[in-house]
Design an enzyme around this catalytic site. Structure first.
Site, PDB file in Angstrom:
ATOM      1  N   SER A  69       0.829  -1.200   0.000  1.00 27.54           N
ATOM      2  CA  SER A  69       0.000   0.000   0.000  1.00 27.54           C
ATOM      3  C   SER A  69       0.869   1.258   0.000  1.00 27.54           C
ATOM      4  O   SER A  69       1.714   1.413  -0.873  1.00 27.54           O
ATOM      5  CB  SER A  69      -0.961  -0.040   1.201  1.00 27.54           C
ATOM      6  OG  SER A  69      -1.992   0.900   1.049  1.00 27.54           O
ATOM      7  N   ASP A  80      -5.751  -3.453  -2.482  1.00 25.47           N
ATOM      8  CA  ASP A  80      -4.721  -3.144  -1.495  1.00 25.47           C
ATOM      9  C   ASP A  80      -4.077  -4.400  -0.899  1.00 25.47           C
ATOM     10  O   ASP A  80      -4.765  -5.292  -0.398  1.00 25.47           O
ATOM     11  CB  ASP A  80      -5.354  -2.311  -0.375  1.00 25.47           C
ATOM     12  CG  ASP A  80      -4.333  -1.580   0.468  1.00 25.47           C
ATOM     13  OD1 ASP A  80      -3.473  -2.263   1.066  1.00 25.47           O
ATOM     14  OD2 ASP A  80      -4.390  -0.341   0.537  1.00 25.47           O
TER      15      ASP A  80
END
Length: 332
Positions: A40, A154
């Site tokens: 991320s 993510d």
């Protein structure tokens, strides 16, 4: 002989500005990591460093505000997510000047998640920008990224702090930077998010001598500017919806303590859910794949879009990394 150091840069949205401080510390101590893996926001900052753009981006982020970040938001009619992500891709390309993994100064792996299988996907070749865009695709916030017949979201859903990924490479020491270390307090409760007023008061107290506070725009100041950034985020397609969306947007980001009893905003609900999940996954992963050293910036109180006071986050990461380097002789 110097140790070969691998860095595992964790997920954590706006808390990830701490990564810049950590990386700056290693650079200032003339320590070049042998390998970096990021999840991320960790993938974004890792790519910034590996592309040789750390100093410029650190300076940029020291002066970032919520209003400036809003220039990279592009809301859409929510079917898969609240934002399309084209504008955040523009930011990714601006701060990461190298587009191919093979041209990076330091080897890098970027962690994402296949939304259909739940499996970890590691990108370490091809398009860096697309890999980072996939890795930061918070479910419900940004549209997933289609890559190699997969829909990627993510990487924090499967490996928030990718120690296991770094371990697979030729390194002697793995250092984990965990941005969610203090998301839950000692009683297992979610740490209260600090309001913009609290963050500003703390920063003012800590740096009274710093007179340059003009960059710390409050949400109220931002939405009142003539150049309405909400219009920019919505785009011309939604001009007619500007007023209703503006009111809704203000409610989403309203952090007035008096209104917290009404429950979390849509952003907070999504972010809190991911935070709690990330903590549990990270604890489990660390049991099977522990790092040799940990850097745990005290940023668990910060929310998804806590870009109002970036300086302290960067500085905290820098301080903790310097302490680790000097205490454990990592520069030797």
């Amino acid at each position: 002989m110097a140790k070969r150091i691998g860095l595992a840069l964790g997920a954590g949205s706006a808390r990830g500005l701490s990564h810049l401080g950590v990386l700056k510390a290693f650079k200032d101590k003339n320590i070049k990591p042998a390998y970096i893996a990021g999840t991320s926001i960790g993938s974004m900052m890792g790519a910034v460093y590996a592309s040789g753009n750390l100093d410029d981006v650190t300076e940029l982020m020291r002066h970032i505000t919520l209003g400036k970040m809003a220039n990279y938001l592009d809301f859409t009619i929510p079917r898969q997510a609240l934002m399309e992500g084209d504008k955040i891709m523009k930011l990714i390309r601006e701060i990461i000047p190298i587009s191919d993994f093979k041209d990076l100064e330091i080897p890098l792996s970027v962690v994402a998640c296949d939304i259909h299988t739940g499996k970890q996907v590691i990108n370490d070749s091809g398009d860096v920008h697309n890999a980072v865009r996939a890795s930061i695709s918070l479910p419900g916030i940004f549209l997933p990224v289609h890559h190699d017949n997969m829909w990627l979201v993510d990487g924090g859903l499967v490996n928030p702090v990718p120690v296991s990924v770094v371990r697979k490479h030729d390194v002697d020491v793995v250092i984990a930077v965990d941005l969610n270390f203090d998301v839950l307090d000692v009683n297992g409760q979610k740490t209260n998010k600090k309001t913009k007023k609290q963050l500003k008061a703390e920063a003012t107290e800590k740096a009274k001598a710093d007179s340059d506070t003009s960059e710390a725009d409050s949400l109220e100041q931002v939405v009142g500017k003539k150049q309405n950034w909400i219009s920019g985020a919505l785009g011309s397609r939604f001009t007619g919806l500007e007023r209703s969306v503006k009111d809704t947007f203000e409610r989403w980001f309203d952090d007035d303590e008096k209104k917290r009893d009404k429950g979390p905003s849509i952003f907070d609900a999504l972010a809190f859910s991911i935070d709690i999940m990330s903590v549990q996954i990270t604890r489990r992963n660390f049991e099977t794949d522990p790092a040799d050293f940990y850097i745990n910036p005290a940023v668990g109180h910060l929310g998804l879009c806590a870009y109002d006071e970036p300086g302290p986050n960067i500085d905290d990461g820098y301080r903790l990394a310097i302490e680790l380097i000097e205490k454990d002789g990592l520069a030797d």
